[in-house]
Design an enzyme around this catalytic site. Structure first.
Site, mmCIF file in Angstrom:
data_model
loop_
_atom_site.group_PDB
_atom_site.id
_atom_site.type_symbol
_atom_site.label_atom_id
_atom_site.label_comp_id
_atom_site.label_asym_id
_atom_site.label_seq_id
_atom_site.Cartn_x
_atom_site.Cartn_y
_atom_site.Cartn_z
ATOM 1 N N ASP A 121 1.220 -1.166 -0.074
ATOM 2 C CA ASP A 121 -0.024 -0.219 0.202
ATOM 3 C C ASP A 121 0.732 1.510 0.266
ATOM 4 O O ASP A 121 1.799 0.801 -0.046
ATOM 5 C CB ASP A 121 -1.043 -0.242 1.161
ATOM 6 C CG ASP A 121 -0.533 -0.329 2.666
ATOM 7 O OD1 ASP A 121 1.019 -0.599 2.549
ATOM 8 O OD2 ASP A 121 -0.992 0.734 3.010
ATOM 9 N N GLU A 188 0.775 -1.015 5.519
ATOM 10 C CA GLU A 188 1.213 -0.385 6.431
ATOM 11 C C GLU A 188 1.298 0.884 6.647
ATOM 12 O O GLU A 188 1.339 1.632 8.092
ATOM 13 C CB GLU A 188 2.542 -0.928 5.632
ATOM 14 C CG GLU A 188 3.931 -0.471 6.851
ATOM 15 C CD GLU A 188 4.241 0.990 6.472
ATOM 16 O OE1 GLU A 188 5.471 1.248 7.798
ATOM 17 O OE2 GLU A 188 4.067 1.483 5.605
#
Length: 481
Positions: A121, A188
């Site tokens: 991400d 994350e």
């Protein structure tokens, strides 16, 4: 008696001088006499894969905001199509739909495994900032030997480099000595609870204790050590903690034409200023002390005398480090307001005002210490002060820079970068690796990028040479185990 005292003081002065000169002169930098290897171009396919990875908008917007699942499905398909050998030969587990753990079986099951980490991400790009980008922010444009776009640095370059390295080694029939796990979280940027935490929980339940966990974090830095005149590979051996502190005020509002002596906003402003006026007590932790020693060892004699004798010069060094926001963050718990909320209309005095302080907590202090500091600084019963618990992370344990895993990374980089100084440092941000620190022998944070560009900002990009070096680095690491 007076003469005896003078002799004693003279002897003490000579002894002190001798200690200072000895500590300054002794070798405190690890040996750098290693043959330099030439890193060759990894190929157009790696560049294309990096470009394609950027184009897939795997954005994390916030803890409570939904993700675009179609983009994450597209990224999974990209991985499967780009790295066929990995997906045929390695076992893959899926956690919470979009986080992946690959298992590459090693020859010797008695050796503790390693974990290589990255995350899929990326942070969003502000709509208003898009016009300031040199190229479209998710274009993956290749321009001037550079690949541009969100995720180029954080952290798709690590992900692509790991996959490129493993795919090439599989093509060569390579089998690692120990089992290798490859962990790719998908959240994350919003604390990693559904990704890395789920993976780490599974590994802990299986009683898997990795000898090394390697995640993003450090880099090859030439910009912050210009006086040294040499590149510094900084490898994080631990991370600061993370907490949010909320300050809220409730005072009856009303019409803006008839303001009271103090409004909710006035009281909140004073509270914010009071917290920002002073810092929590600072300290030079052992890892920062080692960084100071290593990165100043090749410097001028007088500077080395200061930095190699911190038992005496710590107050002076702390004073100097507090002048810069980068070095100040290495020796202090930081507190800064990041969200302020009040008001709904220009002619209405709000009843409620609220601010959120984000804190990055230094080792040796806790979130409770941060809360106590804020309460003491504000010292106003009208301000309700609370600690958020959702994203709370206490400071991590530290991996020793004397650990064999650190030495292995150190040796690899001395072969890749001429004159490099390798140093431990404290990571002031947070990474997915934090979920592994309480059950792994060594958790380190490092990306083989030189002077990261556009990290979480405008014009994020990575040079093709950097990508080549990253792929080479992971191949060397896997071969050296």
């Amino acid at each position: 008696m007076g003469k005896l005292i003078r002799y004693f003081l003279l002897a003490a002065l000579l002894l002190l001088t001798g200690i200072l000169v000895f500590n300054t002169s002794k070798k405190s930098e690890p040996d750098n006499s290693v043959a330099i290897e030439k890193i060759t171009f990894s190929g157009d396919s790696a560049v294309f894969h990096m470009s394609r990875a950027i184009q897939i908008k795997t954005v994390s917007k916030g803890d409570t905001l939904p993700i675009d699942t179609a983009e994450f499905v597209a990224f999974r398909q990209f991985l499967e199509g780009s790295y066929p050998l990995i997906h045929r030969q390695l076992k893959r587990q899926v956690f919470n739909e979009f986080s992946y753990l690959y298992e590459w079986k090693g020859k010797d099951s008695s050796l503790a495994p390693w974990v290589l980490m990255a995350h899929q991400d990326v942070v969003p790009v502000e709509g208003a900032a898009e016009k300031n980008w040199t190229v479209p922010s998710f274009g993956g444009i290749i321009k001037n030997d550079t690949i541009w776009g969100r995720g180029a640095v954080d952290d798709k370059s690590s992900l692509v480099a790991i996959m490129e390295a493993v795919e090439k080694l599989l093509q060569q029939g390579f089998v690692p000595a120990r089992t290798i796990y490859i962990a790719f979280g998908h959240d994350e940027e919003v604390a990693g609870r559904r990704g890395a935490r789920a993976i780490s929980t599974w590994m802990r339940e299986q009683k898997i204790r990795p000898a090394l966990v390697l995640d993003e974090g450090g880099q090859i830095d030439t910009e912050h050590f210009k006086d040294l005149g040499r590149p510094v590979a900084i490898i994080a051996t631990g991370e600061k903690g993370y907490t949010n502190i909320d300050l809220s005020v409730e005072i009856p509002g009303g019409h803006s034409s008839m303001p009271s002596q103090e409004t909710a906003i006035d009281v909140l402003n004073k509270a914010i200023a009071a917290v920002r006026e002073k810092q929590m007590p600072g300290t030079i932790t052992p890892v920062v002390e080692e960084m100071i020693r290593r990165t100043n060892a090749p410097g001028p004699f007088l500077k080395r005398m200061v930095t190699q004798n911190l038992w005496l010069t710590t107050p002076l060094v702390k004073w100097e480090m507090e002048k810069s926001k980068e070095t100040n963050a290495l020796i202090h718990t930081t507190l800064v307001p990041t969200i302020v909320q009040a008001g709904i209309k220009d002619n209405v005095i709000p009843t409620f005002a609220k601010a959120t302080f984000n804190s990055r907590i230094l080792q040796g202090q806790t979130s409770d210490d941060v809360l106590a500091f804020v309460k003491k600084a504000v010292n106003d019963e009208r301000v309700v002060i609370t600690k958020q618990t959702k994203s709370l992370i206490e400071p991590s344990p530290m991996t020793s820079f004397k650990d064999p895993a650190f030495a292995q990374l150190e040796n690899i980089f001395k072969k890749a970068v001429p004159g490099v100084v390798v140093s431990p440092f404290l990571m002031i941000g947070a990474s997915d690796a934090r979920y592994f620190r309480d059950f792994s022998e060594a958790v380190l944070n490092f990306s083989a990028i030189q002077n990261m560009k556009g990290f979480h900002g405008i014009d994020e990009r990575i040079g093709i040479k950097d990508l080549d070096r990253m792929i080479w680095f992971y191949q060397e690491l896997l071969r050296l185990q």
